[in-house]
Design a protein around this motif. Structure first.
Motif, short mmCIF file in Angstrom:
data_model
loop_
_atom_site.label_atom_id
_atom_site.label_comp_id
_atom_site.label_asym_id
_atom_site.label_seq_id
_atom_site.Cartn_x
_atom_site.Cartn_y
_atom_site.Cartn_z
N ALA A 35 11.98 7.53 -6.67
CA ALA A 35 10.60 7.69 -7.10
C ALA A 35 9.65 7.62 -5.91
O ALA A 35 8.72 8.43 -5.79
CB ALA A 35 10.24 6.63 -8.13
N ARG A 36 9.88 6.67 -5.03
CA ARG A 36 9.04 6.53 -3.83
C ARG A 36 9.14 7.78 -2.95
O ARG A 36 8.14 8.30 -2.46
CB ARG A 36 9.45 5.27 -3.05
N PHE A 37 10.36 8.29 -2.76
CA PHE A 37 10.55 9.50 -1.96
C PHE A 37 9.76 10.66 -2.56
O PHE A 37 9.08 11.39 -1.85
CB PHE A 37 12.03 9.86 -1.87
N ALA A 38 9.86 10.84 -3.88
CA ALA A 38 9.17 11.95 -4.55
C ALA A 38 7.66 11.84 -4.38
O ALA A 38 6.98 12.84 -4.15
CB ALA A 38 9.53 11.96 -6.04
N ARG A 39 7.15 10.63 -4.47
CA ARG A 39 5.71 10.43 -4.29
C ARG A 39 5.29 10.70 -2.85
O ARG A 39 4.31 11.40 -2.60
CB ARG A 39 5.31 9.02 -4.70
N GLU A 40 6.03 10.14 -1.89
CA GLU A 40 5.66 10.26 -0.48
C GLU A 40 5.93 11.65 0.08
O GLU A 40 5.12 12.18 0.84
CB GLU A 40 6.40 9.21 0.34
N HIS A 41 7.05 12.25 -0.26
CA HIS A 41 7.45 13.53 0.32
C HIS A 41 6.77 14.73 -0.36
O HIS A 41 6.39 15.69 0.31
CB HIS A 41 8.97 13.69 0.25
N TYR A 42 6.62 14.67 -1.68
CA TYR A 42 6.07 15.80 -2.43
C TYR A 42 4.68 15.53 -3.00
O TYR A 42 4.06 16.44 -3.56
CB TYR A 42 7.00 16.19 -3.59
N GLY A 43 4.20 14.29 -2.93
CA GLY A 43 2.90 13.96 -3.50
C GLY A 43 2.88 14.02 -5.01
O GLY A 43 1.87 14.36 -5.63
N LEU A 44 4.01 13.69 -5.64
CA LEU A 44 4.15 13.79 -7.08
C LEU A 44 3.76 12.50 -7.79
O LEU A 44 3.78 11.42 -7.20
CB LEU A 44 5.61 14.10 -7.44
N THR A 45 3.44 12.63 -9.06
CA THR A 45 3.26 11.47 -9.92
C THR A 45 4.61 11.15 -10.54
O THR A 45 5.12 11.92 -11.35
CB THR A 45 2.23 11.76 -11.04
N VAL A 46 5.20 10.06 -10.09
CA VAL A 46 6.51 9.64 -10.60
C VAL A 46 6.41 8.18 -10.99
O VAL A 46 6.03 7.33 -10.19
CB VAL A 46 7.63 9.84 -9.55
N LEU A 47 6.74 7.91 -12.23
CA LEU A 47 6.69 6.56 -12.78
C LEU A 47 8.07 5.92 -12.68
O LEU A 47 9.06 6.54 -13.07
CB LEU A 47 6.25 6.62 -14.25
N GLU A 48 8.12 4.72 -12.14
CA GLU A 48 9.39 3.99 -12.03
C GLU A 48 9.59 3.22 -13.32
O GLU A 48 9.22 2.04 -13.42
CB GLU A 48 9.34 3.02 -10.86
N GLU A 49 10.14 3.88 -14.30
CA GLU A 49 10.35 3.24 -15.59
C GLU A 49 11.34 4.01 -16.43
O GLU A 49 11.70 5.13 -16.09
CB GLU A 49 9.03 3.08 -16.34
#
Length: 116
Positions: free
Chosen positions: A52-66
């Motif tokens: 989730a962190r990679f997706a947010r940091e690398h792609y700027g995505l909204t990803v919920l860790e749940e």
């Protein structure tokens, strides 16, 4: 990921007002491609904090860790629910699909693609 979306595209009518959720989005490759094609609101749900962190940091995505159950409990609704290469990672495939079905209104679309 592009090949999978190319297969899906003839069957799904993306609309700008359609919210899209990718359940089990992993590191965000598919979600990123969905955002490029859809240009609407996309969100991912991923249990792995690292992914989730990679997706947010690398792609700027909204990803919920749940867990997707938390989205269902929150009452969120989506016009399109994607489970792509996800079911082989869950122990309860049919119940998981049933829970995801609660995320969309009667007029929504769903797409499940798996290698199993």
């Amino acid at each position: 990921m592009r090949r999978v979306l190319d297969e899906i595209a003839p069957h799904v009518a993306f609309r700008p007002d359609m919210n899209v959720i990718n359940v089990g989005c992993g590191y965000g490759e598919m979600l990123s491609e969905l955002r490029k094609r859809h240009r609407g609101q996309v969100v991912g749900v991923e249990l792995s904090a690292e992914a989730a962190r990679f997706a947010r940091e690398h792609y700027g995505l909204t990803v919920l860790e749940e867990d997707v159950n938390e989205r269902i409990s929150a009452g969120d609704r989506y016009g399109l629910v994607f489970l792509i290469a996800t079911l082989e990672h869950v122990l309860d495939g049919p119940p998981c699909c049933a829970r995801c079905a609660r995320c969309w209104p009667p007029t929504a679309a769903s797409w499940c693609w798996s290698r199993i």
